[in-house]
Design a protein around this motif. Structure first.
Motif, mmCIF file in Angstrom:
data_model
loop_
_atom_site.group_PDB
_atom_site.id
_atom_site.type_symbol
_atom_site.label_atom_id
_atom_site.label_comp_id
_atom_site.label_asym_id
_atom_site.label_seq_id
_atom_site.Cartn_x
_atom_site.Cartn_y
_atom_site.Cartn_z
ATOM 1 N N ALA A 44 -41.857 -64.122 5.204
ATOM 2 C CA ALA A 44 -41.376 -65.137 6.143
ATOM 3 C C ALA A 44 -41.825 -66.533 5.729
ATOM 4 O O ALA A 44 -41.022 -67.478 5.699
ATOM 5 N N VAL A 45 -43.106 -66.684 5.406
ATOM 6 C CA VAL A 45 -43.609 -67.998 5.000
ATOM 7 C C VAL A 45 -42.974 -68.429 3.682
ATOM 8 O O VAL A 45 -42.587 -69.597 3.509
ATOM 9 N N VAL A 67 -44.753 -70.475 11.901
ATOM 10 C CA VAL A 67 -44.219 -69.212 11.381
ATOM 11 C C VAL A 67 -45.292 -68.129 11.397
ATOM 12 O O VAL A 67 -45.046 -66.985 11.810
ATOM 13 N N MET A 106 -44.891 -76.377 10.530
ATOM 14 C CA MET A 106 -43.888 -75.317 10.447
ATOM 15 C C MET A 106 -44.506 -74.005 9.962
ATOM 16 O O MET A 106 -44.265 -72.934 10.546
ATOM 17 N N VAL A 107 -45.309 -74.084 8.901
ATOM 18 C CA VAL A 107 -45.931 -72.868 8.364
ATOM 19 C C VAL A 107 -46.881 -72.261 9.390
ATOM 20 O O VAL A 107 -46.911 -71.035 9.577
ATOM 21 N N THR A 115 -45.533 -61.561 6.784
ATOM 22 C CA THR A 115 -45.939 -62.970 6.763
ATOM 23 C C THR A 115 -45.685 -63.587 5.396
ATOM 24 O O THR A 115 -45.223 -64.734 5.289
ATOM 25 N N PHE A 168 -40.003 -67.636 2.225
ATOM 26 C CA PHE A 168 -38.609 -68.070 2.318
ATOM 27 C C PHE A 168 -38.464 -69.299 3.217
ATOM 28 O O PHE A 168 -37.632 -70.174 2.949
ATOM 29 N N ALA A 169 -39.261 -69.373 4.290
ATOM 30 C CA ALA A 169 -39.178 -70.544 5.167
ATOM 31 C C ALA A 169 -39.611 -71.802 4.429
ATOM 32 O O ALA A 169 -38.956 -72.858 4.531
ATOM 33 N N LEU A 170 -40.698 -71.720 3.669
ATOM 34 C CA LEU A 170 -41.178 -72.890 2.938
ATOM 35 C C LEU A 170 -40.206 -73.283 1.829
ATOM 36 O O LEU A 170 -39.912 -74.473 1.638
ATOM 37 N N HIS A 171 -39.700 -72.299 1.108
ATOM 38 C CA HIS A 171 -38.760 -72.603 0.025
ATOM 39 C C HIS A 171 -37.470 -73.198 0.574
ATOM 40 O O HIS A 171 -36.874 -74.101 -0.045
ATOM 41 N N THR A 172 -37.047 -72.728 1.743
ATOM 42 C CA THR A 172 -35.824 -73.266 2.351
ATOM 43 C C THR A 172 -36.042 -74.689 2.858
ATOM 44 O O THR A 172 -35.191 -75.573 2.659
ATOM 45 N N ALA A 173 -37.173 -74.914 3.518
ATOM 46 C CA ALA A 173 -37.444 -76.240 4.070
ATOM 47 C C ALA A 173 -37.802 -77.250 2.992
ATOM 48 O O ALA A 173 -37.544 -78.446 3.144
#
Length: 692
Positions: A98-99, A321, A317-318, A95, A101-106
């Protein structure tokens, strides 16, 4: 002065939330507390809130984790340890990554280290939040054990990961190899430190107790001091204070050793103090969340460089995820798990998919997540502000609210509480209440009240035995009907005997008066037992008339007795028969009634009216009671002991009500169950207050 005002406001909000949550049981207490925090933040006299991160970690996280580790069911934890550790460590790391990299990407404006810190903070779950959801959902014992074990261990893993991510964000430097070594050293060192302190604490407390130096005050104060000592001591040794607290909480056992009323009394007080402290600390964290939300939202909402729609989208989004990662991980673990009997992996049936969904939404974020986000420093190296601090807290707060809402409303749909027999469900809860009452009464025994208190404890023990028999019976209602019918046989026997006594004109007047008084009291006892039996079984209205008649007859008899005593004193004649004589004659009448009932039961065994096994079991009960009555010596002061026992019994009903309230506040029972328990206690309390 501002700090004092803030503390008082938080305490007032926590107290108010405890009242409001009773009237809206379908809404979890954390949600109520968050709403109160938002409202309190609008008050003009509320000062600005700025918390010291380290102080917040010590004051809130250390005692909460210690209590959670100490109170967890160790045997249930061992049975689900593999799955719990998988969720606590594997899922927490997954978690976090995933959170992050997803947050940094978005949202590239959020540094990767800060995003990873958010992901680490969203790893821990809050089992306390689940337990306060109004008990509308019905989770299996295994599901509860997994969620509690996960909540305990992933607190430690999430906190350690969060601390390393924050260190990387503050210094701007992160070496994987060095961080791994530090992580292992911190993990093992914190665990060893906690174990050592736990062993020392056990030895110290047991030595103090054996020397007779332990008092309730010193024991509770030392126990409250322990988690703070553990955390601060471990941090001074540069190891994980959180892991030290968890390890010590799992190991400490001094409160479970020792016997005697003083130890029992101290344990009860300690449990009550910890219960209040736990609720207060958890409530304070969520109240603070509500108070900080408006400022965090305002700062982000008014920032022209940050889109409000983007903030809401990031929260969704978070949250997505976190939920998807959790569902996939749990489903995978259930799929690869092997059957304990065949050793083969089991296919994912509908029920297993549903179980995965239940445990997914049964792990909302809460106290630990919010506490960690509060510890984010305001500045990094060089004195510049920590990037996106308010936004990260706002995102974490939004995820907490969303996961709590999902757990609050989806869990009852996924795991509806289909309770077919409400009375049967209430039996084990009633047994727990009675056992706790016995423990409390045992702690209150003194040389002066020993005999009457033991009499009341004996009555509670018998009641527990009867309830346990009802659990094991294949047809508990049938056995209960037979018990009630046997009481009616006793009543008929005593009434017939009373009629014969009154019709016998040749009997000595004093002897006749003694027999009549014994019969009247025996009838009162039987009617009292019938009322209690009907209350425990939710009897139908067929016995209502007899109950009302019994109360009226009781009132009539006591009025007549009072009139007789008054006239006797006015005339200065010989007083009525002594209470000891009445007690002895009533006991003999009980023996005669028991023999009559045993004869009736043996006769019924040859018919098909009642189950033969039920008749046999009840005969054993009556013979045991007969033996106890015959073995008792006719001691002086028996009547006085009975009167004292009645006072103790009235006190015990107050204890029962307090225990029911504690269970309701702790989320162990529902409001409906609490009402049913209170109703039963009130009926018996009215009987005791009426002298029945």
């Amino acid at each position: 002065m501002e700090v004092l005002e803030l503390i008082l406001c938080i305490v007032a909000a926590v107290v108010l939330s405890s009242f409001l949550s009773r009237f809206i049981p379908k809404v979890s207490t954390p949600l109520v507390q968050i709403a109160l925090g938002v409202l309190f933040a609008q008050l003009p006299f509320i000062p600005d809130i700025q918390l010291n991160p380290e102080l917040f970690m010590v004051l809130f996280i250390a005692p909460l984790l210690y209590l959670e580790a100490h109170e967890i069911d160790k045997s249930a934890l061992l049975k689900t340890l593999k799955l719990s550790l998988s969720l606590a460590i594997g899922l927490a790391i997954a978690t976090m990554v995933a959170v992050g990299f997803a947050l940094h990407t978005a949202w590239p404006a959020v540094p990767l280290a800060a995003a990873l810190a958010l992901g680490a903070a969203l790893g821990p779950t809050d089992a306390v939040a689940v337990s306060s959801l109004g008990k509308e959902a019905s989770l299996t014992q295994r599901q509860r054990s997994v969620l509690k074990g996960e909540s305990l261990f992933n607190d430690a893993s999430g906190i350690v990961g969060f601390q390393f991510a924050i260190a990387a964000a503050v210094t701007g430097d992160f070496a994987v190899g060095e961080a791994t070594v530090e992580f292992i050293f911190s993990f093992i060192g914190g665990t060893v430190f906690g174990l050592i302190v736990a062993v020392i604490a056990n030895k110290v407390f047991e030595t103090v107790r054996s020397m007779g130096l332990e008092t309730t005050t010193t024991r509770v104060l030392m126990e409250l001091f322990l988690p703070f000592l553990l955390y601060l001591g471990a941090e001074q040794c540069h190891v994980s204070g959180i892991l030290a607290v968890v390890a010590a909480g799992l190991t400490i056992r001094f409160d479970r050793t020792g016997i005697g009323p003083n130890v029992a009394r101290t344990n009860i007080v300690s449990s009550s103090v910890w219960g209040v402290l736990s609720f207060s600390l958890n409530g304070a964290v969520f109240i603070l969340l509500g108070m900080l939300l408006p400022d965090a939202m305002q700062a982000s909402w008014d920032d022209p460089y940050i889109s409000n729609g983007l903030l809401i989208g990031i929260i969704l989004m978070v949250t997505g995820v976190v939920i998807v990662m959790r569902f996939c991980w749990i489903s995978g673990m259930l799929r690869i798990a092997r059957d304990v009997n065949t050793g083969l992996r089991r296919k994912m049936t509908f029920e297993r998919w549903r179980s995965a969904a239940i445990m997914t939404f049964g792990g909302p974020k809460g106290t630990i997540t919010l506490s960690l986000m509060f510890t984010i420093p305001y500045a990094i190296s060089g004195g510049t502000s920590f990037p996106m601090r308010d936004e990260l807290i706002f995102i974490a707060s939004g995820v907490i609210v969303f996961t709590l809402l999902l757990a609050n409303f989806l869990l009852p749909l996924l795991a509806p509480n289909h309770s077919g027999d409400k009375a049967a469900e209430l039996i084990p809860i009633t047994i727990d209440v009675l056992r706790a009452t016995v423990e409390e009464l045992t702690g209150r025994i003194t040389p002066e009240n020993r005999r009457p208190t033991l009499m009341v404890i004996d009555s509670y023990t018998k009641r527990i035995s009867r309830l346990k028999q009802r659990i094991g019976e294949g047809d508990p209602q049938g056995f209960e009907r037979l018990q009630i019918e046997a009481l009616h046989w006793e009543k008929e026997f005593v009434r017939d005997h009373l009629a014969e006594i009154k019709a016998d004109a040749s009997m000595d007047k004093a002897e006749q008066e003694l027999e009549v008084e014994a019969c009247e009291r025996m009838l009162d006892q039987i009617m009292n037992a019938l009322r209690h039996a009907s209350t425990d079984a939710d009897a139908n209205s067929g016995h209502t008339v007899s109950q009302v008649r019994g109360r009226l007859r009781m009132f009539q008899r006591r009025t007549g007795t009072l009139a007789k005593r008054t006239m006797s004193k006015i005339r200065h004649t010989t007083p009525l028969v002594s209470e000891d004589d009445i007690f002895a004659r009533t006991r003999q009448l009980q023996v005669d009634a028991i023999e009559h009932v045993i004869d009736r039961l043996e006769e019924e065994m040859s018919h098909d009216t009642y189950d033969t096994e039920h008749c046999s079991a009840l005969i054993v009960e009556y013979r045991r009671a007969d033996g106890m009555l015959r073995s008792r010596p006719n001691m002086e002061g028996s009547a006085a002991a009975i009167r004292q026992a009645e006072d103790v019994k009235r006190e015990s009903y107050g204890i029962e009500l307090g225990i029911v309230q504690d269970m309701l506040e702790n989320g162990d029972i529902t409001r409906a169950q609490a009402r049913a328990l209170r109703r039963n206690i009130y009926v018996m309390q009215v009987d005791a207050d009426s002298g029945i």
